[in-house]
Design a protein around this motif. Structure first.
Motif, PDB file in Angstrom:
ATOM      1  N   HIS A  47      40.608  49.048  28.805  1.00  0.00           N
ATOM      2  CA  HIS A  47      40.519  47.922  29.719  1.00  0.00           C
ATOM      3  C   HIS A  47      39.054  47.595  29.994  1.00  0.00           C
ATOM      4  O   HIS A  47      38.175  48.455  29.878  1.00  0.00           O
ATOM      5  N   ASP A  48      38.808  46.342  30.331  1.00  0.00           N
ATOM      6  CA  ASP A  48      37.449  45.851  30.533  1.00  0.00           C
ATOM      7  C   ASP A  48      36.764  46.634  31.648  1.00  0.00           C
ATOM      8  O   ASP A  48      37.154  46.541  32.819  1.00  0.00           O
ATOM      9  N   PRO A  92      44.529  35.312  43.890  1.00  0.00           N
ATOM     10  CA  PRO A  92      44.105  34.834  42.562  1.00  0.00           C
ATOM     11  C   PRO A  92      42.600  34.631  42.450  1.00  0.00           C
ATOM     12  O   PRO A  92      42.019  34.885  41.392  1.00  0.00           O
ATOM     13  N   ALA A  93      41.954  34.171  43.526  1.00  0.00           N
ATOM     14  CA  ALA A  93      40.510  33.947  43.464  1.00  0.00           C
ATOM     15  C   ALA A  93      39.769  35.258  43.220  1.00  0.00           C
ATOM     16  O   ALA A  93      38.865  35.331  42.369  1.00  0.00           O
ATOM     17  N   GLY A 125      37.467  39.181  36.818  1.00  0.00           N
ATOM     18  CA  GLY A 125      37.494  39.026  35.364  1.00  0.00           C
ATOM     19  C   GLY A 125      38.864  39.036  34.745  1.00  0.00           C
ATOM     20  O   GLY A 125      38.972  39.005  33.508  1.00  0.00           O
ATOM     21  N   TRP A 126      39.929  39.052  35.556  1.00  0.00           N
ATOM     22  CA  TRP A 126      41.290  39.027  35.031  1.00  0.00           C
ATOM     23  C   TRP A 126      41.897  37.650  35.287  1.00  0.00           C
ATOM     24  O   TRP A 126      42.092  37.249  36.438  1.00  0.00           O
ATOM     25  N   GLU A 127      42.240  36.932  34.212  1.00  0.00           N
ATOM     26  CA  GLU A 127      42.776  35.585  34.355  1.00  0.00           C
ATOM     27  C   GLU A 127      44.231  35.587  34.795  1.00  0.00           C
ATOM     28  O   GLU A 127      44.641  34.782  35.619  1.00  0.00           O
ATOM     29  N   VAL A 175      45.882  42.872  35.023  1.00  0.00           N
ATOM     30  CA  VAL A 175      45.385  43.836  36.009  1.00  0.00           C
ATOM     31  C   VAL A 175      45.884  45.232  35.640  1.00  0.00           C
ATOM     32  O   VAL A 175      47.092  45.437  35.486  1.00  0.00           O
ATOM     33  N   PRO A 176      45.018  46.213  35.474  1.00  0.00           N
ATOM     34  CA  PRO A 176      45.457  47.558  35.067  1.00  0.00           C
ATOM     35  C   PRO A 176      46.227  48.281  36.173  1.00  0.00           C
ATOM     36  O   PRO A 176      46.271  47.853  37.334  1.00  0.00           O
ATOM     37  N   SER A 177      46.781  49.406  35.802  1.00  0.00           N
ATOM     38  CA  SER A 177      47.511  50.233  36.753  1.00  0.00           C
ATOM     39  C   SER A 177      46.547  51.048  37.608  1.00  0.00           C
ATOM     40  O   SER A 177      45.342  51.123  37.337  1.00  0.00           O
TER      41      SER A 177
END
Length: 371
Positions: A65-66, A96-97, A103-105, A110-112
């Motif tokens: 992940h990034d 959302p903002a 950096g997640w669109e 979104v990671p765990s």
């Protein structure tokens, strides 16, 4: 590997954030409140993207992940003062903002929580927050002259088991009283103290000598009552403008004076200053000698236990009043940037958690001085 590109002056960077970056983000994401604007400014000032080169995927195994998005998320955790990583993830998922600023669109990117924890463990072991903080200070304050460095320590409560104290070595037997006989060998010289040894060592050797395990300590508060805590101590150097420039984490039981010389060495490698301000806990000739070696004027309150207490001159007392800067930063760290929410265990992770908070404080104070 750290990026060595020329850095934009902080004033010019702040103008570009205000006049170009924030309007562009609002056109794309929507209206941003004050906290989101603060988060954007802190990330631009800290430039975490310049420190993520070592985490690039090399083509072996599953792409990770990034790491830049995860690093920005932990900066957001310090900005909003989220108590836990789970609270941070919930905020990212429902705002959302904030998610897009990290950096997640999409929501599915979104990671765990486990991925967040593994990434934080890597950041902590690599000392990445400390590197970003050091680069921030050197880039935007390294070429300037600071008037005062205020030095102090603060208690860090931890949620982990305290290490058992090692047994003290047996005291040597006392010799007979009276004058030594001619044929009797002279008494051995006492071993040098830690402060005496620190004067002859470099920063890395002094840091390696400091204990960092979790243990117990107690101190007398302003009401005269003894407070005990289990955990660590955060030792800070703060310059004018309430900007923390250096930080060392040690065991709670270590006396404040034992970290003064390593802190002075660390700060001298980042900025130039004129005065060293500290309370009576730092009243030792070795600490004053280190200040003199660095070309600083030491304004340290006299400890009455070392003899008659002497006061400052009116001019020195006025300068010594600037020492409250470090107390304000300590309070700021505890109340607004994670100092009271230490959920990780071990000195490496605790230091990384606190450094993210100090990183945000330093960036905020720099921007506040401009605005």
């Amino acid at each position: 590997m750290q990026d060595t590109r020329p850095q934009t002056p902080i004033g010019q960077l702040w103008n570009s954030i205000q006049s170009w970056l924030l309007p562009m983000l609002e056109d794309e994401i929507g209206a941003l409140d004050e906290k989101h604007r603060q988060f954007v400014a802190v990330c631009e000032l800290c430039a975490p993207q310049d420190h993520m080169t070592g985490y690039r995927w090399c083509g072996n195994g599953c792409p990770p992940h990034d790491r830049l998005a995860l690093c920005k998320a932990y900066i957001a955790k310090a900005v909003w003062d989220f108590a836990t990583t789970r609270d941070l993830i919930d905020a990212i998922r429902h705002r959302p903002a904030l998610r897009r600023l990290c950096g997640w669109e999409s929501l599915g990117e979104v990671p765990s929580e486990a991925t967040f924890s593994r990434a934080f463990d890597v950041f902590a072991r690599d000392g990445r927050p400390q590197q970003i903080h050091e680069a921030l200070i050197k880039t935007h304050y390294g070429g300037k002259l600071a008037g005062h460095v205020s030095r102090d320590a603060t208690a860090i409560h931890a949620r982990e088991r305290a290490e058992a104290k090692p047994k003290a070595p047996p005291k040597p037997k006392r010799g007979k009283r009276g004058r030594r006989r001619k044929d009797e060998p002279p008494a051995p010289q006492p071993d040098p103290t830690r402060l005496q040894q620190q004067l002859g060592r470099d920063l890395q050797a002094n840091l390696a000598d400091l204990p960092t395990v979790c243990d117990w300590n107690g101190k007398t508060n302003s009401q005269g009552k003894t407070e005990q805590w289990r955990g660590y101590k955060a030792h800070l150097d703060v310059i004018d403008g309430d900007i923390p420039v250096s930080f060392i984490l040690t065991s709670a039981s270590l006396h404040d004076s034992q970290v003064a010389i390593p802190l002075a060495q660390m700060t001298a490698g980042r900025i130039a200053n004129l005065y060293d301000l500290a309370d009576a806990a730092y009243d030792a000739k070795e600490i004053r000698e280190m200040s003199a070696r660095l070309g600083h004027v030491a304004l340290i309150d006299r400890n009455p236990r070392r003899g008659e207490k002497t006061g400052f001159s009116p001019a020195e007392a006025r300068r010594y009043h600037e020492r409250t800067a470090v107390e304000r930063v300590n309070s700021h760290l505890h109340e607004e940037h994670g100092g009271r929410h230490v959920r990780v265990r071990g000195p490496v992770k605790v230091a990384a958690h606190l450094t993210f908070g100090l990183l945000v404080i330093a960036a905020e104070q720099m921007l506040r001085m401009l605005s």
